[in-house]
Design an enzyme around this catalytic site. Sequence first.
Site, mmCIF file in Angstrom:
data_model
loop_
_atom_site.group_PDB
_atom_site.id
_atom_site.type_symbol
_atom_site.label_atom_id
_atom_site.label_comp_id
_atom_site.label_asym_id
_atom_site.label_seq_id
_atom_site.Cartn_x
_atom_site.Cartn_y
_atom_site.Cartn_z
ATOM 1 N N ASP A 245 -11.628 -6.897 4.546
ATOM 2 C CA ASP A 245 -11.692 -5.492 4.946
ATOM 3 C C ASP A 245 -10.565 -4.741 4.249
ATOM 4 O O ASP A 245 -9.389 -4.956 4.547
ATOM 5 C CB ASP A 245 -11.563 -5.351 6.458
ATOM 6 C CG ASP A 245 -12.704 -6.023 7.203
ATOM 7 O OD1 ASP A 245 -13.846 -5.896 6.729
ATOM 8 O OD2 ASP A 245 -12.439 -6.678 8.229
ATOM 9 N N LEU A 246 -10.898 -3.862 3.337
ATOM 10 C CA LEU A 246 -9.931 -3.178 2.492
ATOM 11 C C LEU A 246 -8.843 -2.487 3.314
ATOM 12 O O LEU A 246 -9.142 -1.649 4.171
ATOM 13 C CB LEU A 246 -10.644 -2.150 1.610
ATOM 14 C CG LEU A 246 -9.767 -1.402 0.602
ATOM 15 C CD1 LEU A 246 -9.177 -2.375 -0.417
ATOM 16 C CD2 LEU A 246 -10.584 -0.316 -0.095
ATOM 17 N N ASP A 247 -7.574 -2.860 3.037
ATOM 18 C CA ASP A 247 -6.400 -2.253 3.671
ATOM 19 C C ASP A 247 -6.394 -2.366 5.193
ATOM 20 O O ASP A 247 -5.762 -1.558 5.875
ATOM 21 C CB ASP A 247 -6.272 -0.769 3.274
ATOM 22 C CG ASP A 247 -6.099 -0.587 1.773
ATOM 23 O OD1 ASP A 247 -5.516 -1.483 1.137
ATOM 24 O OD2 ASP A 247 -6.553 0.446 1.247
ATOM 25 N N GLU A 248 -7.091 -3.350 5.729
ATOM 26 C CA GLU A 248 -7.158 -3.522 7.174
ATOM 27 C C GLU A 248 -6.508 -4.823 7.632
ATOM 28 O O GLU A 248 -6.601 -5.184 8.807
ATOM 29 C CB GLU A 248 -8.623 -3.497 7.640
ATOM 30 C CG GLU A 248 -9.338 -2.169 7.413
ATOM 31 C CD GLU A 248 -8.784 -1.055 8.278
ATOM 32 O OE1 GLU A 248 -8.265 -1.350 9.367
ATOM 33 O OE2 GLU A 248 -8.859 0.110 7.844
ATOM 34 N N HIS B 141 0.853 -1.186 0.000
ATOM 35 C CA HIS B 141 0.000 0.000 0.000
ATOM 36 C C HIS B 141 0.888 1.234 0.000
ATOM 37 O O HIS B 141 1.838 1.330 0.772
ATOM 38 C CB HIS B 141 -0.923 0.012 1.226
ATOM 39 C CG HIS B 141 -2.037 0.998 1.121
ATOM 40 N ND1 HIS B 141 -1.854 2.337 1.340
ATOM 41 C CD2 HIS B 141 -3.348 0.846 0.806
ATOM 42 C CE1 HIS B 141 -2.997 2.971 1.173
ATOM 43 N NE2 HIS B 141 -3.925 2.082 0.853
#
Length: 302
Positions: free
Chosen positions: A244-247, A210
Site C-alpha cells: 500500500d503506497l506510503d501506508e 517520504h
Amino acid sequence: MTTVHHTSVPLTRTQKSAGHQASLIVQGADATGIVAALASLLSTHGANIVSLDQYSDNPQGGAFFQRTVFGLDGLQAAVPALRAGLDEHLVKKYGLRYTLRDMSVPKRVAIFVSKSDHCLLDLLWRHRQGQLPISVAMVVSNHPDVAEEVRGFGIPFFHVASAGPDKSAAEAEHLRLLKDNVDFVVLARYMQILSADFIEQVGVPIINIHHSFLPAFIGAGPYAKAKERGVKLVGATAHYVTADLDEGPIIEQDVVRVTHAQNTADLMHRGADVERAVLSRAVLWHAEDRIIRNGNHTIVFT
C-alpha cells in the site's frame, strides 16, 4: 545496462565498538514473570545486561515488547545454548517470539536513489564517520548521475535503468543484485514505485523517506503544492514499505516551521534538511534493532 564499481570498505568505529554484545527482541502477549525469566536466563549463561527497554500496551493481557542488549564473552559459541534456553523458557512457557542477533556483525544495506542525492550522501557520510553501524553493500540508481560521488566513498554502484511503465526487467535485476547480499534496503529518494511482487520477493525490510509529514501532499511537486496552500510546517516521514503506497508502519517523523515569505526553493531546502535527519535516525534505529513492528505501527526504543 548495469554499471558497477567495487572497492572494499573498512569497518567504522561504531561497528568495531559492538564487541561481544547481542540484541534480544521479544514480543507477544503480556504476562507476569517475563522480565524476570529473561534476566534469570541471561544470568545463568553469564551474560551481563547492558540496557533493557520494555513496553506493554495493556498490562492486563495486552501486547508486550522488550529490547535487551547484553554482553557475553564467547558470544558466538554460546548462541546455540542461548537459543535453546529461550525456546524453553520464553517460547514454550509464554508463547513469545524473539530474535537474537550478534551486534558485532553490522547489517548489510542497499541504498536506492534517483537524482536527488542529499539523503544518499548524508547516509554515506555518517557511515564513513562511524555514526551508522551498517555495512553499505551497494548503491543502486535508475540514473547514472551519482556514480562519481558514490565511487568517492568506495561503495559499489549499480546503474539499473527503469524507464517506461513496465518495471519488470529492472526489478528482476534488482532482485538478482540483492539476493543474499543485504539485510535491508533504504530508498533514499528513489522516485520509482515498487511493485507488490518485488516487495514480497525481496524478503527484507525496506525503509522509505517520504517528503512530507504523512498524510499530506501526494504526487509530483509536493513543495509547490505546499506553497500554494500556505503551509506553516514542512516535514518528512520515514516508514517501512508495504504494497500500500506510503501506508507502511511509520518509524520517524519531524517538521520545521516555514513562513509566507519563503518561496518554493526555500521550502525544498528546509525540507531536505528534515529528510536527511529523519532518514538517518530511522536507519540508525533499524540497524541497532530498536524498532519492533506490530501490525501497521511500530514500537521504537530510542
